[in-house]
Scaffold this motif. Structure first.
Motif, PDB file in Angstrom:
ATOM      1  N   LEU A   1       7.233  14.729   0.658  1.00 47.02           N
ATOM      2  CA  LEU A   1       6.504  15.821   1.328  1.00 47.02           C
ATOM      3  C   LEU A   1       5.279  15.483   2.066  1.00 47.02           C
ATOM      4  O   LEU A   1       5.039  15.885   3.228  1.00 47.02           O
ATOM      5  CB  LEU A   1       6.465  16.981   0.333  1.00 47.02           C
ATOM      6  CG  LEU A   1       5.934  18.180   0.951  1.00 47.02           C
ATOM      7  CD1 LEU A   1       6.472  19.284   0.161  1.00 47.02           C
ATOM      8  CD2 LEU A   1       4.338  18.297   0.986  1.00 47.02           C
ATOM      9  N   GLY A   2       4.469  14.698   1.312  1.00 46.74           N
ATOM     10  CA  GLY A   2       3.109  14.012   1.939  1.00 46.74           C
ATOM     11  C   GLY A   2       3.295  13.119   3.350  1.00 46.74           C
ATOM     12  O   GLY A   2       2.577  13.466   4.016  1.00 46.74           O
ATOM     13  N   LEU A   3       4.510  12.594   3.070  1.00 43.93           N
ATOM     14  CA  LEU A   3       4.668  11.737   4.220  1.00 43.93           C
ATOM     15  C   LEU A   3       5.106  12.510   5.500  1.00 43.93           C
ATOM     16  O   LEU A   3       4.603  12.116   6.554  1.00 43.93           O
ATOM     17  CB  LEU A   3       5.574  10.373   3.939  1.00 43.93           C
ATOM     18  CG  LEU A   3       6.014   9.721   4.993  1.00 43.93           C
ATOM     19  CD1 LEU A   3       4.937   8.874   5.761  1.00 43.93           C
ATOM     20  CD2 LEU A   3       7.191   8.602   4.731  1.00 43.93           C
TER      21      LEU A   3
ATOM     22  N   ARG B   1       6.701  24.380   8.061  1.00 40.70           N
ATOM     23  CA  ARG B   1       6.655  24.851   6.689  1.00 40.70           C
ATOM     24  C   ARG B   1       7.212  24.236   5.587  1.00 40.70           C
ATOM     25  O   ARG B   1       8.610  24.073   5.671  1.00 40.70           O
ATOM     26  CB  ARG B   1       6.931  26.368   6.785  1.00 40.70           C
ATOM     27  CG  ARG B   1       6.427  27.163   7.916  1.00 40.70           C
ATOM     28  CD  ARG B   1       6.988  28.673   8.162  1.00 40.70           C
ATOM     29  NE  ARG B   1       6.360  29.496   6.648  1.00 40.70           N
ATOM     30  CZ  ARG B   1       5.128  29.951   7.028  1.00 40.70           C
ATOM     31  NH1 ARG B   1       4.377  30.069   8.099  1.00 40.70           N
ATOM     32  NH2 ARG B   1       4.510  30.781   5.879  1.00 40.70           N
ATOM     33  N   LEU B   2       6.739  23.481   4.741  1.00 38.88           N
ATOM     34  CA  LEU B   2       7.470  22.546   3.778  1.00 38.88           C
ATOM     35  C   LEU B   2       7.314  23.282   2.238  1.00 38.88           C
ATOM     36  O   LEU B   2       6.203  23.472   1.813  1.00 38.88           O
ATOM     37  CB  LEU B   2       6.578  21.191   3.745  1.00 38.88           C
ATOM     38  CG  LEU B   2       6.635  20.494   5.235  1.00 38.88           C
ATOM     39  CD1 LEU B   2       5.554  19.397   5.098  1.00 38.88           C
ATOM     40  CD2 LEU B   2       7.999  20.172   5.484  1.00 38.88           C
ATOM     41  N   PRO B   3       8.488  23.470   1.680  1.00 37.31           N
ATOM     42  CA  PRO B   3       8.252  23.990   0.309  1.00 37.31           C
ATOM     43  C   PRO B   3       7.838  22.768  -0.498  1.00 37.31           C
ATOM     44  O   PRO B   3       8.201  21.550  -0.493  1.00 37.31           O
ATOM     45  CB  PRO B   3       9.996  24.115  -0.013  1.00 37.31           C
ATOM     46  CG  PRO B   3      10.673  23.357   0.940  1.00 37.31           C
ATOM     47  CD  PRO B   3       9.633  23.330   2.287  1.00 37.31           C
TER      48      PRO B   3
ATOM     49  N   SER C   1       0.822  -1.198  -0.154  1.00 35.47           N
ATOM     50  CA  SER C   1      -0.051  -0.049   0.066  1.00 35.47           C
ATOM     51  C   SER C   1       0.941   1.196  -0.081  1.00 35.47           C
ATOM     52  O   SER C   1       1.956   1.152   0.561  1.00 35.47           O
ATOM     53  CB  SER C   1      -0.880  -0.047   1.174  1.00 35.47           C
ATOM     54  OG  SER C   1      -1.518  -1.285   1.226  1.00 35.47           O
ATOM     55  N   PRO C   2       0.423   2.300  -0.678  1.00 37.72           N
ATOM     56  CA  PRO C   2       1.312   3.376  -0.605  1.00 37.72           C
ATOM     57  C   PRO C   2       1.462   4.090   0.754  1.00 37.72           C
ATOM     58  O   PRO C   2       0.731   3.760   1.539  1.00 37.72           O
ATOM     59  CB  PRO C   2       0.184   4.423  -1.406  1.00 37.72           C
ATOM     60  CG  PRO C   2      -0.948   3.979  -1.533  1.00 37.72           C
ATOM     61  CD  PRO C   2      -0.872   2.637  -1.192  1.00 37.72           C
ATOM     62  N   GLN C   3       2.588   4.808   0.956  1.00 42.77           N
ATOM     63  CA  GLN C   3       2.797   5.422   2.306  1.00 42.77           C
ATOM     64  C   GLN C   3       1.908   6.393   2.520  1.00 42.77           C
ATOM     65  O   GLN C   3       1.349   7.076   1.523  1.00 42.77           O
ATOM     66  CB  GLN C   3       4.084   5.938   2.264  1.00 42.77           C
ATOM     67  CG  GLN C   3       5.375   5.058   2.343  1.00 42.77           C
ATOM     68  CD  GLN C   3       5.515   4.519   3.814  1.00 42.77           C
ATOM     69  OE1 GLN C   3       4.777   4.079   4.563  1.00 42.77           O
ATOM     70  NE2 GLN C   3       6.781   4.829   4.413  1.00 42.77           N
ATOM     71  N   PRO C   4       1.670   6.697   3.794  1.00 40.99           N
ATOM     72  CA  PRO C   4       0.460   8.058   3.799  1.00 40.99           C
ATOM     73  C   PRO C   4       0.774   9.108   3.484  1.00 40.99           C
ATOM     74  O   PRO C   4       1.938   9.577   3.435  1.00 40.99           O
ATOM     75  CB  PRO C   4       0.242   7.950   5.408  1.00 40.99           C
ATOM     76  CG  PRO C   4       1.415   7.191   5.960  1.00 40.99           C
ATOM     77  CD  PRO C   4       1.902   6.118   5.064  1.00 40.99           C
ATOM     78  N   GLY C   5      -0.011  10.007   2.887  1.00 39.89           N
ATOM     79  CA  GLY C   5       0.182  11.404   2.700  1.00 39.89           C
ATOM     80  C   GLY C   5      -0.784  12.290   3.342  1.00 39.89           C
ATOM     81  O   GLY C   5      -1.267  12.087   4.205  1.00 39.89           O
TER      82      GLY C   5
ATOM     83  N   VAL D   1       4.428  14.844  10.954  1.00 36.71           N
ATOM     84  CA  VAL D   1       4.456  15.390  11.685  1.00 36.71           C
ATOM     85  C   VAL D   1       3.076  15.703  12.521  1.00 36.71           C
ATOM     86  O   VAL D   1       3.095  15.895  13.846  1.00 36.71           O
ATOM     87  CB  VAL D   1       4.676  17.022  10.862  1.00 36.71           C
ATOM     88  CG1 VAL D   1       4.482  18.261  11.935  1.00 36.71           C
ATOM     89  CG2 VAL D   1       6.149  17.055  10.516  1.00 36.71           C
ATOM     90  N   THR D   2       2.012  15.570  11.667  1.00 36.23           N
ATOM     91  CA  THR D   2       0.840  15.636  12.257  1.00 36.23           C
ATOM     92  C   THR D   2       0.565  14.623  13.380  1.00 36.23           C
ATOM     93  O   THR D   2      -0.024  14.740  14.406  1.00 36.23           O
ATOM     94  CB  THR D   2      -0.392  15.612  11.354  1.00 36.23           C
ATOM     95  OG1 THR D   2      -0.142  16.590  10.368  1.00 36.23           O
ATOM     96  CG2 THR D   2      -1.473  15.726  11.861  1.00 36.23           C
TER      97      THR D   2
END
Length: 381
Positions: free
Chosen positions: A290-292, A374-376, A253-257, A297-298
């Motif tokens: 970036l999504g992961l 803050r993620l570019p 399964s894809p990694q969470p995003g 972080v959340t």
């Protein structure tokens, strides 16, 4: 035999062969009192057997003894003795010092001794003998210099190879440490939140079961669902870190995003924490990393709220900008300058920094704690 034993046998053979050759030549042409001459011949050849113990001393001593005995022996030149005194002794003395300066000094000493010997030898013209002796010394010293240069290069190459091997080992160790830290961080993020939700949900389920068995059963199903998701995440993580051929591995399964933050908030709410999610701006396609990172972080922030804070509610705000994604997590717990989950905070900072982003975390004066990442936006990968 070891290399050291072979070298000593070679020295013994060299000294013995030169001594035997000189003695044999002298015996074939000797007359009168020969004992002192035999002693002189042996003193200028046999010491080569021990040349490795004190090469400079032995080389120059052979030449000095040869020069001192020259006035007392004016018979035919002994070839083996000449090889020992002019060539081998010069080579041994020149190669013995550890430095080039020491080798040069040994060469000058050999020239001086053998020039004196040439001036004392009445069998040849003084000038011719001195010049010939200088040529012999120059030839032997040049050979010794070439050998020394080759040894220095070999030592330099060995040192460079050792340094390269040491640097390679250090890089490998650092890579292992980095990978170990990354894997530990991943496991911490994957399991920390899920276990916290499961524990809180199970505790609530025990109380709910007393009031209504159906509510208790629902709590168990929630625990099962969270545990199943955590187990799948751990399996996926271990598969991604394995060395197996990806074609032989089961479907993943894809990694969470970012999209999965909604489910994360819902699971956390079921665990007993009142969490709300707000989204601003237009969602964009972003890279998996970036999504992961936004998800982790959340996840870690909400885990810290459940584990280490007396907060009763939290707010997750996802803001999409044209060039960056901002994720803010606020709780209503008591004011605190630093969170109790210090290792988790360090892991979040490392994750965000790897993407060129920044993470701020700290207590608010009016109470509660805030984490802001803050993620570019780098686009999909």
């Amino acid at each position: 035999m070891s290399p050291g034993i072979d070298a000593r046998w070679g020295d013994a053979l060299l000294g013995t062969a030169l001594a035997a050759g000189a003695v044999a030549q002298f015996a074939a042409n000797s007359s009168g009192d020969v004992v002192p001459v035999y002693a002189w011949v042996l003193a200028t050849t046999v010491p080569l057997v021990w040349r490795r113990r004190a090469p400079v001393v032995i080389g120059l001593s052979i030449q000095l003894v040869f020069a001192l005995g020259t006035p007392f022996y004016q018979g035919p030149q002994l070839l083996a003795q000449g090889i020992s005194a002019f060539l081998v002794a010069t080579y041994v003395a020149a190669l013995g010092p550890r430095t080039w300066l020491g080798s040069a000094v040994a060469g000058v000493a050999s020239v001086t001794i053998l020039c004196v010997q040439g001036s004392l030898d009445t069998r040849y013209g003084t000038a011719g003998a001195v010049i010939a002796n200088c040529v012999y010394v120059a030839m032997s010293w040049a050979v010794a210099a070439a050998v020394r240069l080759q040894v220095d290069r070999s030592d330099s190459s060995a040192t460079l190879a050792e340094d390269a091997l040491r640097a390679s080992d250090e890089r490998a160790r650092q890579a292992v440490d980095t990978e170990r830290a990354r894997l530990a961080r991943e496991l911490h993020d994957v399991l920390g939140h899920s276990i916290s939700v499961m524990v809180l949900r199970a505790r609530g389920g025990v109380h709910e079961h007393r009031l209504n068995p159906e509510l208790g059963l629902e709590a168990l199903r929630d625990v099962e669902a969270v545990g199943t998701r955590a187990l799948a995440d751990v399996r996926l993580l271990l598969e991604l870190d394995s060395d197996e051929d990806p074609s032989n591995q089961p479907d993943r399964s894809p990694q969470p995003g970012v999209r999965d933050i909604t489910d994360l908030v819902e699971r956390t709410r079921r665990g007993g924490l009142d969490v709300r999610l707000q989204t601003h701006g237009t969602m964009q396609a972003v890279s998996a990393s970036l999504g992961l990172t936004a998800y982790r972080v959340t996840q870690e922030s909400l885990t810290n709220v459940m584990r280490h804070s007396a907060a009763r509610s939290a707010l997750v705000v996802v803001t999409w900008g044209p060039a960056e994604l901002v994720v803010d997590i606020d709780d209503d717990g008591p004011a605190s300058p630093t969170p109790s989950g210090g290792h988790g905070l360090l892991g979040m900072r490392e994750r965000v920094a790897l993407l060129g982003g920044t993470l701020d975390a700290g207590g608010r004066p009016d109470g509660g704690f805030t984490v802001s990442a803050r993620l570019p936006i780098m686009g999909p990968a």
